[in-house]
Design an enzyme around this catalytic site. Structure first.
Site, mmCIF file in Angstrom:
data_model
loop_
_atom_site.group_PDB
_atom_site.id
_atom_site.type_symbol
_atom_site.label_atom_id
_atom_site.label_comp_id
_atom_site.label_asym_id
_atom_site.label_seq_id
_atom_site.Cartn_x
_atom_site.Cartn_y
_atom_site.Cartn_z
ATOM 1 C CE1 TYR A 174 -3.214 -3.038 0.017
ATOM 2 C CE2 TYR A 174 -3.996 -1.792 2.044
ATOM 3 C CZ TYR A 174 -3.795 -2.764 0.827
ATOM 4 O OH TYR A 174 -5.756 -3.628 0.664
ATOM 5 C CE LYS A 212 0.904 -17.856 -1.534
ATOM 6 N NZ LYS A 212 0.272 -18.906 -1.481
ATOM 7 C CG ASP A 245 -2.731 -20.359 -0.548
ATOM 8 O OD1 ASP A 245 -1.763 -19.441 0.983
ATOM 9 O OD2 ASP A 245 -2.385 -20.708 -0.879
ATOM 10 C CG ASP A 256 -7.905 -4.144 3.290
ATOM 11 O OD1 ASP A 256 -8.971 -3.934 4.213
ATOM 12 O OD2 ASP A 256 -7.475 -3.071 2.253
ATOM 13 C CG ASP A 283 -13.018 -5.897 4.527
ATOM 14 O OD1 ASP A 283 -12.742 -5.725 6.277
ATOM 15 O OD2 ASP A 283 -12.978 -5.686 3.625
#
Length: 356
Positions: free
Chosen positions: A135, A190, A222, A246, A250
């Site tokens: 970001y 990851k 994942d 992020d 959610d």
């Protein structure tokens, strides 16, 4: 105790109004001052984070934030879009640690899309790093590809990067949070694909040496996404980077029945924070009086606990929310058969009444 009130756009103004109503009902000498932010900031001053708003946020002891964004601003250049306001506040105030609790209230078990036996008793804390990752990484932009199969073609690119101090400080925050809970921490990465997250994994493992009482495990993002919907109660505290956090927070929100129930806190090293609901501005329902204000009200409770050192008042708000849910009052996002559907203002009034 000075609180910057930044309502923002869409339903942000409606839900903030209810949180302010609840704060006023506590009888504390809060100095609350409002300022435009996001699309409202752009309309008023030509920028999503006007200088006056940033000044207020810096001077305040805490910030209560609504939501920003509207489809009508999507054609603006990226630096002027409403979402840049929240990124700018995180950067200017060095708000690096995001706490997103995902708690399923017993009364809302039926509102979750997962089976009751899978989610009943759910209580997860996601600790998300906010200042680094893709970001904020540089360089970024659009250019002609310098090499490869599509050399010369236009390509978009962003840079994922983390400095060692960034990883160490968020790891310490997460380990300390786990120590106050179930003493289990899952670091999500990851590392099998990304050098940045192999580095992340190595640093978190090193910091773990200072917390021998905490059980640490590592999980690829994942797999973490899959486990959140398969067996979410196996998690206690999750720590991860900006982008993965992020997405996962959610996903965790919907385990609780509605993202309208999830508060969040973004803190600096001295516990000054920005507090906001985990959901967005929902322009499609703005002005209809049906938005769920409970995530914002619960965010205000987090603000009292973490930044203003008023834990008893925080408890009062959280207990009032539990009372309201036990009474069967529901906004449309969590409404189900046998409960009473209410609007935004009615829910806020009910929480104020429950405080008494």
């Amino acid at each position: 105790m000075k609180i910057a009130i930044l309502p923002g756009d869409g339903i942000g103004t409606e839900i903030i109004e209810e949180a302010v109503k609840v704060l006023n009902a506590l009888g504390q000498p809060f100095d609350m001052e409002s300022a435009p932010v996001g699309g409202a900031g752009y309309e008023a001053h030509g920028h999503p984070l006007p200088e006056g708003t940033l000044k207020l946020a810096k001077e305040a002891d805490a910030i209560l934030f609504g939501a920003v964004g509207d489809w009508k601003y999507d054609t603006l250049e990226r630096s002027l879009r409403p979402e840049q306001a929240i990124l700018g506040l995180r950067k200017h105030l060095t708000l690096f640690a995001n706490f997103r609790p995902a708690i399923l209230y017993p009364e809302l078990v039926g509102a979750s899309t997962l089976k009751p036996e899978v989610v009943s008793g759910l209580d997860i804390l996601i600790v998300r790093e906010l200042n680094g990752d893709i970001y904020f990484g540089q360089p970024r932009g659009v250019r002609e590809a310098p090499d490869g199969l599509f050399k010369g073609a236009r390509e978009g690119f962003d840079t994922m990067r983390y400095a060692e101090p960034e990883i160490r400080r968020i790891a310490h925050v997460a380990f300390q949070a786990a120590r106050k809970r179930g003493k289990r921490l899952t670091s999500v990465d990851k590392a099998n694909v990304l050098e940045t997250f192999q580095f992340w994994k190595d640093i978190v493992t090193d910091v773990h040496k200072e917390y021998p009482d905490i059980e640490l495990d590592h999980m690829y993002v994942d797999n973490a996404a899959m486990q959140l919907v398969r067996a979410p109660k196996k998690f206690d505290v999750i720590v991860t980077g900006n982008m993965f956090g992020d997405i996962l927070s959610d996903a965790a929100a919907m385990l609780t029945g509605s993202i309208g129930m999830l508060p969040s806190a973004s803190l600096d090293a001295n516990s000054k924070g920005l507090y906001e609901p985990s959901h967005g501005s929902a322009p499609d329902i703005a002005g209809k009086g049906i938005a769920n204000p409970l995530a914002t009200i619960l965010s205000a409770a987090m603000m009292l606990r973490f930044s203003l050192n008023l834990p008893a008042e925080a408890d009062r708000i959280e207990n009032a929310v539990k009372k309201v849910l036990a009474q069967g009052l529901r906004t449309p996002d969590i409404h189900e058969a046998g409960t009473t559907k209410v609007g935004t203002a009615e829910m806020g009034d009910a929480v104020v009444k429950a405080l008494a």
